[in-house]
Design a protein around this motif. Structure first.
Motif, PDB file in Angstrom:
ATOM      1  N   TRP A 171       0.792  -1.218   0.000  1.00 51.67           N
ATOM      2  CA  TRP A 171       0.000   0.000   0.000  1.00 51.67           C
ATOM      3  C   TRP A 171       0.838   1.289   0.000  1.00 51.67           C
ATOM      4  O   TRP A 171       0.646   2.159  -0.859  1.00 51.67           O
ATOM      5  CB  TRP A 171      -0.956  -0.033   1.189  1.00 51.67           C
ATOM      6  CG  TRP A 171      -1.852   1.140   1.285  1.00 51.67           C
ATOM      7  CD1 TRP A 171      -1.564   2.343   1.880  1.00 51.67           C
ATOM      8  CD2 TRP A 171      -3.176   1.257   0.785  1.00 51.67           C
ATOM      9  NE1 TRP A 171      -2.632   3.191   1.788  1.00 51.67           N
ATOM     10  CE2 TRP A 171      -3.644   2.551   1.115  1.00 51.67           C
ATOM     11  CE3 TRP A 171      -4.028   0.401   0.081  1.00 51.67           C
ATOM     12  CZ2 TRP A 171      -4.914   2.994   0.784  1.00 51.67           C
ATOM     13  CZ3 TRP A 171      -5.292   0.847  -0.246  1.00 51.67           C
ATOM     14  CH2 TRP A 171      -5.724   2.135   0.097  1.00 51.67           C
ATOM     15  N   PRO A 172       1.787   1.446   0.938  1.00 53.48           N
ATOM     16  CA  PRO A 172       2.492   2.736   0.992  1.00 53.48           C
ATOM     17  C   PRO A 172       3.226   3.065  -0.305  1.00 53.48           C
ATOM     18  O   PRO A 172       3.271   4.219  -0.714  1.00 53.48           O
ATOM     19  CB  PRO A 172       3.481   2.563   2.141  1.00 53.48           C
ATOM     20  CG  PRO A 172       2.967   1.423   2.943  1.00 53.48           C
ATOM     21  CD  PRO A 172       2.235   0.540   2.001  1.00 53.48           C
ATOM     22  N   VAL A 206       0.797   4.255  -2.934  1.00 53.17           N
ATOM     23  CA  VAL A 206       0.428   5.651  -2.714  1.00 53.17           C
ATOM     24  C   VAL A 206       1.555   6.561  -3.206  1.00 53.17           C
ATOM     25  O   VAL A 206       1.325   7.544  -3.902  1.00 53.17           O
ATOM     26  CB  VAL A 206       0.129   5.903  -1.218  1.00 53.17           C
ATOM     27  CG1 VAL A 206      -0.071   7.388  -0.960  1.00 53.17           C
ATOM     28  CG2 VAL A 206      -1.090   5.101  -0.773  1.00 53.17           C
ATOM     29  N   ARG A 207       2.771   6.207  -2.857  1.00 46.53           N
ATOM     30  CA  ARG A 207       3.888   7.072  -3.233  1.00 46.53           C
ATOM     31  C   ARG A 207       4.088   7.101  -4.741  1.00 46.53           C
ATOM     32  O   ARG A 207       4.253   8.157  -5.348  1.00 46.53           O
ATOM     33  CB  ARG A 207       5.181   6.613  -2.545  1.00 46.53           C
ATOM     34  CG  ARG A 207       6.273   7.677  -2.641  1.00 46.53           C
ATOM     35  CD  ARG A 207       7.558   7.240  -1.991  1.00 46.53           C
ATOM     36  NE  ARG A 207       7.313   6.713  -0.661  1.00 46.53           N
ATOM     37  CZ  ARG A 207       8.173   5.916  -0.019  1.00 46.53           C
ATOM     38  NH1 ARG A 207       9.289   5.547  -0.606  1.00 46.53           N
ATOM     39  NH2 ARG A 207       7.900   5.484   1.189  1.00 46.53           N
ATOM     40  N   GLU A 248       1.443   9.109  -6.371  1.00 47.66           N
ATOM     41  CA  GLU A 248       1.657  10.539  -6.194  1.00 47.66           C
ATOM     42  C   GLU A 248       2.721  11.037  -7.178  1.00 47.66           C
ATOM     43  O   GLU A 248       2.562  12.070  -7.828  1.00 47.66           O
ATOM     44  CB  GLU A 248       2.096  10.802  -4.754  1.00 47.66           C
ATOM     45  CG  GLU A 248       2.173  12.280  -4.435  1.00 47.66           C
ATOM     46  CD  GLU A 248       3.106  12.593  -3.296  1.00 47.66           C
ATOM     47  OE1 GLU A 248       3.479  11.673  -2.537  1.00 47.66           O
ATOM     48  OE2 GLU A 248       3.488  13.774  -3.185  1.00 47.66           O
TER      49      GLU A 248
END
Lengths: 510, 145, 454
Positions: free
Chosen positions: C347-348, C351-352, C355
């Motif tokens: 997940w992280p 997201v990164r 972005e």
């Protein structure tokens, strides 16, 4: 195990209803008084180790701790007081000199508390310092015999200039300076607080005999550098990083006694500042081994003036002892620009209790006799007098000025402003307030930003009070009060005391 | 935004910041009640101690907050206006991704009721965070960045 | 301002930004685009019927810890506030890179200026033989009775990604629909025991959920321990013991040989070692791979996009084709620790990457400096976190230092893997407090030699 005859001095009263076992007291006590008992979930306190510094009481978030004097009493005896008994017990156990810290705490008369200040009524108007100018600025240094002036043309207009060259002067915005406390005896954070406050307010702090730490060099314009018997940290750079030089002959708390900073306190920073090997004892001899006479003193004064190119006032600090008046006269004649006189109640980081409590004389009497003597000899103007040794309030300051001082030094009062609770355990190096210690765990407790602010507040408060008192007496400049004994009256003093102080008894008019 | 600055050279390891943080995040908000009657209140500020070095640390409310990036439930959010990173306790599922992501180690597991992540909220309803206000040595400062 | 915003209203308009995927990477990209370009039109396509939900939360949904209303990680206003057109249930079939056009399986085409592939991964379905168990023993309650099966009466076929849904009781566990279907199935069939194929992350996540609602689990794992990708035997043993103490069975070094069905309903399984387990619920949790089906279709007629296990991107998250970006689980990007290309589906990082892709798509400039694996999983109230390279393959030259603290009685384990003074891996079991600090040390390549010297 040997029987310990001395019982604890304090008793820790913990309100169990309020104690939340947060252990702040445990973490704050450097004497290991408090201990958290994990099995019971409670804090146990060993009163016998308590020095009465009130750190735990002050930081306890619920106010559950109260430090009380232990009420155990000996059989009443006006002669064999508990103190004598306790000292003998202690010495019988240790065989050593009893050490102590801070100033004499014995009930000798405090002359400040027997002197009252005057105020104007009807015949001369009082002044409101909030509405009218009030000068509490003064100058420390040798003043000329005669002040001659001449008009000079400068940029087309006439201005007045001194004809003779003025000796170097220290300009102070309040007749209060911070007295000599060395880095070593107190923490660097404590010295930084003093130095910053002095520089922000426009007064001076004094390095003591500990040398000058590099972090303090930025405060050179507000530094009095001291040259003491150990000559620690003294070189040309040191002398030139101060605005004035003070030769320390004696200290009020321990006249005739040298100093001894144990090797364990001589860490890297202290050692480089004092210019001695790390871990070595820093011993200040009792006398200066090159000063056995006024002539010798004069040599040192002029050596220091030479080294500083006659740009800085050079003063001499002495303890108030029986012969203080003629000694002061000699010091003036030796060429000093100011004399610092330290009364017997002056503080110390460490001194034998027997010396602290029994040697020297009160500063009030010393000051008056010195001022009168120098006036008699017509040399009072050649020197500024800074007095020390338990100046506790602005009223002590104003009385000292009226008794003939140019300014006062405050040491204990400044430390109290920094949090000192006068537990007198400075010599242990375990000061819980981060003042008289070099232990990095403890020194950080004194944030110099807070320290500076508190010292500035104290100086501001005192200047307001001094101005109020001056105004009340119809005086608009502190220099007009100097030696003006008519503004003082004694209460409860005998003829002899009044005569030495040079003041009338209360009730006697001009 | 205003942030808490740490001056570790003046942290005296008294842990009063932790104590007052616990009180602020208790139900009663009264120190005696909180400590005597309420259980396991977490402090959102942590005092780290090694030897005589210590400092109090709490959420840094990072610009590119790794906890927000790691949050799988959308509970951890950075408020665009205030810059404060908060954990919505209703949305939080206690997956501890934020604990894994936070390089400052300032998110804690709150197991007192439903499992949720617990972290500094800058005491948004107070003028000053209580840790700052109650630090006896001003080792924590709350000021604009 | 409002009226100047270009909002895509009809799908035949050219979208300034077309995003395939409506999860972590996709929506993170949307937010990032909007920090730079407030007016460009954004079209998001998803094959799912639900708005935006957090895939990792399906565990918590199945466990009954959250309801459907809490599974959304962006609030309702997100699409409106960001002026996004969301088209649900669109299965993208292929992309015409030359004409900048995305074509759905129903033949609808969507034109784009910039495209983001954030379509995630799809579950692996292993090939297992499906066996009709027609005289299945009635005494279903006693699990110890071996299922007598008229073996191999009919060998229907092999299980695969298209047919597993035809057998009632076999599920994957990667999307909301899976969770809802499992949930419904559990209630309807009063399930008390389940088999999970795969002891990896998804396997354990589903085990976590099932245990939470009182369903006994049997985990079948091919390797010698649970979570073998990140855990070592010490870490695994703590979890395994705790699961065994909670009446669950763990079959390591094992796999499912046969799936036993009756009337298209699952009735049990047979393991490699011939042991049989009665079960009406099988969750296939062998793993997830980047979903490259669209690309494989597209290859035929178009410029070729480069991919390996996942889509290759540069540090701007752009693929080899201009204006085509990729982010999230579908990507094979740079592993910060090993320095190799890797598909790190967490997940992280989604997201990164989303972005970064979004910023670069909108004309900004942000670089992806690589990521590393990390995950947090809590089973039976034992939290665990693993970060980075936790099981270094070889340590022949002794360059790797491993610090271990194993306290099985306290269900605690800590392992720090250090290479040349720098932490490259971490396992924490039992106490995960401040785990992120280690992550920070890894990310910033802090030399920790002095910290761990006695």
């Amino acid at each position: 195990m040997t029987l310990k005859l001395n019982q604890s001095e304090f008793e820790i009263i913990r309100d169990k209803e309020k104690c939340i076992s947060c252990q702040v007291c445990v973490r704050q006590c450097s004497n290991d008084v408090h201990e958290y008992d994990e099995t019971e979930g409670v804090i146990l306190s060993d009163s016998s180790k308590c020095v009465g510094c009130h750190r735990c009481e002050t930081l306890c978030p619920t106010g559950s701790i109260k430090i009380k004097k232990r009420e155990s009493e000996f059989k009443s005896n006006a002669n064999w007081t508990p103190e004598h008994l306790k000292n003998i017990y202690k010495q019988a156990e240790t065989g050593g000199v009893i050490l102590t810290g801070m100033g004499c705490d014995k009930p000798y008369p405090v002359y400040w508390d027997h002197i009252l200040f005057n105020a104007s009524q009807v015949t001369n108007p009082s002044i409101d310092p909030l509405r009218e100018p009030m000068e509490i600025k003064t100058f420390i240094g040798r003043k000329p015999d005669i002040l001659e002036i001449k008009p000079v043309k400068e940029a087309g207009s006439d201005i007045i200039k001194y004809k003779n060259n003025l000796e170097p002067q220290l300009e102070i915005n309040i007749p209060v300076l911070f007295s000599a406390m060395s880095y070593g005896s107190i923490s660097l954070n404590a010295v930084k607080s003093l130095a910053r406050a002095a520089s922000e307010f426009g007064t001076f702090y004094n390095t003591g005999e500990g040398g000058l730490h590099k972090d303090l060099m930025i405060y050179a314009d507000n530094t009095i550098v001291q040259v003491a018997s150990g000559r620690f940290g003294v070189d040309k750079n040191y002398l030139n990083n101060g605005a004035a030089v003070e030769i320390k002959i004696g200290q009020g708390a321990k006249p005739g006694i040298g100093g001894h900073l144990p090797g364990e306190k001589v860490n890297y920073d202290v050692s480089t500042t004092r210019m001695i090997p790390e871990g070595s004892d820093a011993i200040s001899p009792a006398p200066h081994h090159d000063i056995y006479s006024i002539e010798d003193l004069s040599q040192l004064i002029y050596a220091l003036k030479e080294a500083t190119e006659y740009k800085k006032p050079v003063g001499v600090k002495v303890s108030a002892v029986h012969n203080i008046a003629p000694i002061a006269s000699g010091i003036v004649r030796a060429g000093a620009d100011f004399i610092s006189i330290d009364g017997f109640r002056g503080g110390t980081g460490a001194a034998p209790q027997v010396i602290r409590d029994n040697v020297g004389i009160p500063i009030e009497l010393a000051l008056s006799s010195v001022d009168l003597r120098l006036r008699e000899e017509g040399i009072r103007h050649k020197v500024s007098l800074i007095v020390a040794g338990s100046i506790r309030s602005s009223s002590d300051v104003i009385k000292a000025i009226a008794l003939g001082a140019d300014a006062v030094y405050i040491g204990t009062a400044a430390l109290v402003a920094l949090g000192c609770h006068l537990c007198q355990k400075c010599y242990t190096g375990k000061c819980n307030w981060g003042i008289a210690t070099q232990d990095p765990y403890l020194t950080k407790r004194l944030n110099p930003e807070i320290g500076t602010r508190r010292l500035l507040n104290l100086l501001n408060a005192w200047s307001h009070e001094i101005k109020e008192m001056l105004g009340g007496a119809g005086i608009n400049a502190i220099e007009s009060l100097r030696g003006n004994r008519e503004h003082l009256r004694g209460v409860g003093l005998n003829e002899r005391e009044l005569s030495i102080l040079g003041i009338k008894h209360a009730g006697e008019a001009w | 935004m205003k942030k808490i600055f740490i001056k570790e050279e003046y942290c005296i390891a008294c842990r009063l910041c932790e104590i007052y943080c616990q009180v602020e995040h208790s139900k009663s908000k009264k120190i005696l009640k909180a400590f005597k009657n309420e259980k396991d209140i977490l402090s959102r500020v942590l005092v780290e101690e090694v030897g005589y070095n210590s400092f109090a640390i709490q959420c840094r409310h990072c610009e590119d907050a790794p906890c927000v990036e790691a949050c799988i439930s959308g509970a951890m959010q950075k408020n665009k206006n205030t810059g404060i990173v908060t954990c919505d306790e209703n949305k939080c599922v206690g997956c501890w991704m934020c604990i894994m992501a936070c390089p400052y180690g300032v998110v804690k597991r709150d197991l007192s009721e439903k499992k949720i992540a617990s972290k500094c909220d800058l005491c948004s309803d107070e003028e000053y965070p209580v840790c700052v206000r109650n630090c006896p040595n001003e080792a924590l400062q709350f000021k604009d960045i | 301002m409002e009226d100047t915003i270009k909002k895509i209203k009809k799908t035949d308009e050219i979208a300034d930004y077309l995003i395939i995927g409506n999860s972590a990477a996709g929506l993170s990209a949307v937010s990032a685009i909007r920090t730079i370009d407030k007016t460009g039109s954004i079209l998001v396509l998803t094959n799912e019927q639900y708005k935006n939900y957090s895939k990792p939360l399906i565990t918590y949904l199945l466990a009954g810890k959250i309801g459907l209303d809490n599974i959304y990680f962006k609030d309702d206003k997100f699409y409106e506030e960001n002026n996004i057109l969301l088209k649900s249930e669109i299965n993208v079939k292929k992309i015409n890179f030359k004409d900048k056009m995305v074509i759905s399986d129903k033949g609808i085409s969507f034109k784009y200026n910039k495209l983001l592939l954030a379509n995630g991964g799809s579950p692996i379905i292993p090939k297992i033989r499906i066996v009709e168990a027609d005289d299945f023993i009635e005494n279903f309650k006693n699990k110890n009775i071996n299922i007598k099966v008229k073996e191999e009466i009919i060998t229907q076929e092999m299980l695969d990604s298209t047919n597993y849904k035809n057998i009632s009781g076999i599920f994957t566990f990667t999307c909301l629909q899976d969770a809802l279907q499992i949930q419904k199935y559990i209630i309807e069939n009063k399930i008390k025991e389940a088999v999970i194929l795969g002891g990896g992350l998804i396997g354990l996540k589903s085990a976590e959920a099932l245990l939470e609602i009182g369903i006994k689990v049997n985990i079948i794992e091919l390797s010698d321990r649970l979570l073998s990708a990140t855990f070592d035997k010490y870490a695994s043993s703590i979890i395994e013991n705790e699961m065994k103490n909670n009446q669950s069975n763990i079959y390591t070094n094992n796999t499912i040989n046969k799936i036993l069905v009756k009337n298209n309903k699952l009735v049990g399984i047979e393991l490699k070692n011939k042991e049989k387990i009665n079960t009406k619920l099988l969750i296939i949790a062998v793993g997830v791979v980047p979903d490259l089906r669209i690309l494989k279709e597209s290859e035929m007629e178009n410029e070729q996009i480069k991919y390996g296990r996942g889509i290759f991107t540069d540090e701007y998250m752009q693929t080899n084709i201009k204006d085509v970006y990729a982010a999230g689980d579908v990507v094979e990007s740079f592993d910060f620790i090993t320095g190799n290309k890797a598909n790190i589906a967490i997940w992280p990082l989604a997201v990164r990457q989303g972005e970064i892709a979004g910023i670069n798509m909108a004309g900004g400039n942000k670089i992806y400096s690589g990521g590393y694996f990390m995950n947090s999983i809590e089973i039976l109230d034992i939290p665990s976190i693993s970060i980075g390279l936790t099981n270094p393959a070889d340590n022949n030259d002794g360059s790797i230092e491993i610090i271990k603290d194993f306290k099985p009685e306290r269900k605690f384990y800590k392992k720090i893997v250090i290479l040349e003074g720098k932490i490259i891996g971490l396992i924490l079991v039992g106490n995960i407090d401040r785990a992120g600090i280690y992550g920070g040390l890894i990310k910033n390549e802090i030399d920790v030699k002095s910290m761990f010297q006695a």
